[in-house]
Design a protein around this motif. Structure first.
Motif, PDB file in Angstrom:
ATOM      1  N   LEU A   9     -13.115  -5.028  49.650  1.00 29.98           N
ATOM      2  CA  LEU A   9     -14.116  -3.965  49.704  1.00 29.98           C
ATOM      3  C   LEU A   9     -14.946  -4.045  50.978  1.00 29.98           C
ATOM      4  O   LEU A   9     -15.877  -3.256  51.165  1.00 29.98           O
ATOM      5  CB  LEU A   9     -15.042  -4.014  48.475  1.00 29.98           C
ATOM      6  N   GLY A  10     -14.617  -4.998  51.836  1.00 28.12           N
ATOM      7  CA  GLY A  10     -15.292  -5.107  53.115  1.00 28.12           C
ATOM      8  C   GLY A  10     -14.782  -4.076  54.102  1.00 28.12           C
ATOM      9  O   GLY A  10     -13.983  -3.202  53.774  1.00 28.12           O
ATOM     10  N   TYR A  11     -15.241  -4.190  55.324  1.00 33.48           N
ATOM     11  CA  TYR A  11     -14.974  -3.177  56.337  1.00 33.48           C
ATOM     12  C   TYR A  11     -13.488  -3.007  56.615  1.00 33.48           C
ATOM     13  O   TYR A  11     -12.898  -1.958  56.311  1.00 33.48           O
ATOM     14  CB  TYR A  11     -15.732  -3.548  57.611  1.00 33.48           C
ATOM     15  N   SER A  14     -11.208  -2.747  53.179  1.00 33.79           N
ATOM     16  CA  SER A  14     -11.160  -1.488  52.432  1.00 33.79           C
ATOM     17  C   SER A  14     -10.241  -0.475  53.107  1.00 33.79           C
ATOM     18  O   SER A  14      -9.495   0.246  52.429  1.00 33.79           O
ATOM     19  CB  SER A  14     -12.573  -0.908  52.289  1.00 33.79           C
ATOM     20  N   ASP A  31     -13.232  -9.614  45.595  1.00 36.19           N
ATOM     21  CA  ASP A  31     -14.351  -9.502  46.535  1.00 36.19           C
ATOM     22  C   ASP A  31     -15.627  -9.865  45.778  1.00 36.19           C
ATOM     23  O   ASP A  31     -15.892  -9.308  44.710  1.00 36.19           O
ATOM     24  CB  ASP A  31     -14.437  -8.069  47.080  1.00 36.19           C
ATOM     25  N   LEU A  33     -18.627  -9.251  46.661  1.00 31.95           N
ATOM     26  CA  LEU A  33     -19.670  -8.264  46.952  1.00 31.95           C
ATOM     27  C   LEU A  33     -20.842  -8.850  47.739  1.00 31.95           C
ATOM     28  O   LEU A  33     -21.939  -8.289  47.754  1.00 31.95           O
ATOM     29  CB  LEU A  33     -20.185  -7.609  45.655  1.00 31.95           C
ATOM     30  N   ASN A  35     -20.906  -9.063  50.973  1.00 36.68           N
ATOM     31  CA  ASN A  35     -21.065  -8.258  52.180  1.00 36.68           C
ATOM     32  C   ASN A  35     -20.374  -6.905  52.013  1.00 36.68           C
ATOM     33  O   ASN A  35     -19.760  -6.389  52.941  1.00 36.68           O
ATOM     34  CB  ASN A  35     -20.506  -9.000  53.396  1.00 36.68           C
ATOM     35  N   SER A  36     -20.475  -6.374  50.796  1.00 42.41           N
ATOM     36  CA  SER A  36     -19.849  -5.090  50.488  1.00 42.41           C
ATOM     37  C   SER A  36     -20.568  -4.489  49.283  1.00 42.41           C
ATOM     38  O   SER A  36     -21.445  -5.121  48.695  1.00 42.41           O
ATOM     39  CB  SER A  36     -18.352  -5.268  50.189  1.00 42.41           C
ATOM     40  N   GLU A  37     -20.177  -3.277  48.923  1.00 42.49           N
ATOM     41  CA  GLU A  37     -20.820  -2.584  47.802  1.00 42.49           C
ATOM     42  C   GLU A  37     -19.762  -2.034  46.857  1.00 42.49           C
ATOM     43  O   GLU A  37     -18.674  -1.633  47.279  1.00 42.49           O
ATOM     44  CB  GLU A  37     -21.687  -1.427  48.312  1.00 42.49           C
ATOM     45  N   ILE A  40     -17.732   1.371  47.207  1.00 39.66           N
ATOM     46  CA  ILE A  40     -16.559   1.452  48.078  1.00 39.66           C
ATOM     47  C   ILE A  40     -15.285   1.555  47.240  1.00 39.66           C
ATOM     48  O   ILE A  40     -14.337   2.257  47.616  1.00 39.66           O
ATOM     49  CB  ILE A  40     -16.490   0.239  49.020  1.00 39.66           C
ATOM     50  N   LEU A 188     -15.631   5.650  54.114  1.00 42.54           N
ATOM     51  CA  LEU A 188     -15.485   4.213  54.300  1.00 42.54           C
ATOM     52  C   LEU A 188     -15.914   3.874  55.719  1.00 42.54           C
ATOM     53  O   LEU A 188     -15.626   4.625  56.661  1.00 42.54           O
ATOM     54  CB  LEU A 188     -14.028   3.752  54.111  1.00 42.54           C
ATOM     55  N   GLU A 190     -18.159   0.529  58.267  1.00 42.18           N
ATOM     56  CA  GLU A 190     -18.823  -0.774  58.321  1.00 42.18           C
ATOM     57  C   GLU A 190     -20.174  -0.667  57.632  1.00 42.18           C
ATOM     58  O   GLU A 190     -20.954   0.251  57.887  1.00 42.18           O
ATOM     59  CB  GLU A 190     -18.990  -1.210  59.774  1.00 42.18           C
TER      60      GLU A 190
END
Length: 339
Positions: A9-11, A14, A31, A33, A35-37, A40, A188, A190
């Motif tokens: 789910l990161g940059y 994803s 993931d 989470l 450094n992600s949400e 995503i 999607l 960064e």
């Protein structure tokens, strides 16, 4: 055929998940989470019309990872689970070594015990340090990286190379340069937590008025305008390279494969050039100030990606300006979500 995507789910993860789903792969995301949400995941489903499996697990907890492998017939892994900020890595070295290496080793333990091959490692051009000649190809000598982040990537490569040789497995080390841009849908991109450490999200947040000024770290480098030069590659192009590398491993008749590929555009752009290109592409202004250099940053790095074009039948196709238009679309999407 299920593939595990750690940090999915990161940059970069994803965007790669989208390309994998569009190519017919069954995708299992792990993931934590950090450094992600979670939204995503919903956006990936909206873009592809397909739902990947998702586990919000910390890969440092081996018992949770084992549950994932028990539940799915994993036939390969694309590893994006890592902390990635150069500056932060200098301030939190132990955290970076733990997160970037322990998670990798836990996945490899499952691969070893279950006889699984086909491992794609998200590496970095930082393993070359400050190369003496440009462009950088795969035969460029490695140097001890300037940053702790870079050191974790170099150590990860060494761990995987030893793993492939000892257990007759297939791995691909993808050394990419500076990913930028967002998905064309604008859903999607960064998503830094707190103050951005990378250039482009800091640029977009400054243009959007979230940050007062962009900090440019140093204007006394030995470059044309004094700012550092990097090879900025569009993230969707980069994601497609991961799919090509995975297919190459899976189609190989050899038991042991150690592939190494540089992924970049072959062109260097300075920080000031990128800022001006962003302003032109999106008709906005980005106020900035010059600050002292950051520890761990190098002067120039850009790629020779001929090997990837020859063996993966892949090359970067998206211009800097096109990439920068997508990041502004992503920023507008984020702004709309907070209204």
């Amino acid at each position: 055929m299920a593939v595990l995507v750690t940090g999915g789910l990161g940059y970069i993860g994803s965007h790669t998940v989208v390309e994998l789903l569009n190519d017919g792969f069954e995708v299992v995301i792990v993931d934590d989470l950090s450094n992600s949400e979670r939204f995503i995941l919903k956006n990936i489903e909206e873009i592809t019309g397909k739902k990947p499996f998702f586990y919000p697990f910390d890969l440092r907890r081996r018992e949770l990872l084992t549950q994932v492998f028990d539940a799915h017939k994993i036939e390969g892994c694309l590893n994006f689970a890592a902390s990635k900020a150069v500056g932060e890595s200098q301030l939190k070295p132990v955290d970076y070594y733990e997160n970037n290496l322990f998670t990798l080793i836990n996945v490899l333990q499952e691969f070893k015990e279950r006889g699984i091959s086909n491992f794609i490692f998200s590496s970095s051009c930082t393993v070359y340090g400050q190369a003496e000649t440009m462009p950088i190809d795969e035969n460029t000598p490695l140097k001890l990286p300037e940053s702790v982040y870079g050191k974790t990537k170099q150590m990860g490569e060494e761990i995987l190379t030893d793993f492939a040789k000892a257990y007759n497995r297939r791995i691909s080390l993808l050394r990419y340069f500076n990913p930028i841009g967002a998905h064309p849908s604008g859903k999607l991109g960064e998503l830094p937590i707190g103050v951005p450490n990378n250039l482009i999200p800091y640029v977009t947040q400054t243009a959007a008025g979230i940050r007062e000024k962009l900090n440019i770290w140093g204007d006394d480098y030995d470059t044309e305008d004094g700012t550092a030069v990097r090879d900025y590659i569009y993230v969707v192009d980069l994601a497609k390279a991961h799919v090509s590398a995975l297919k190459k491993l899976m189609q190989s008749n050899e038991e042991t494969v150690i592939d190494i590929f540089n992924l970049g555009t072959g062109k260097g752009s300075s920080v000031l050039e990128v800022v001006k290109a962003f302003e032109t592409a999106n008709d906005v202004k980005v106020p900035y100030q010059i600050c002292e250099r950051r520890e761990g940053d190098i002067t120039v790095a850009y790629a020779n990606a001929d090997k990837a074009e020859k063996e993966l039948h892949w090359k970067s196709e998206t211009t800097l300006e096109e990439s920068l238009r997508t990041v502004w679309k992503w920023q507008m999407y984020l702004d709309a979500q907070t209204v």
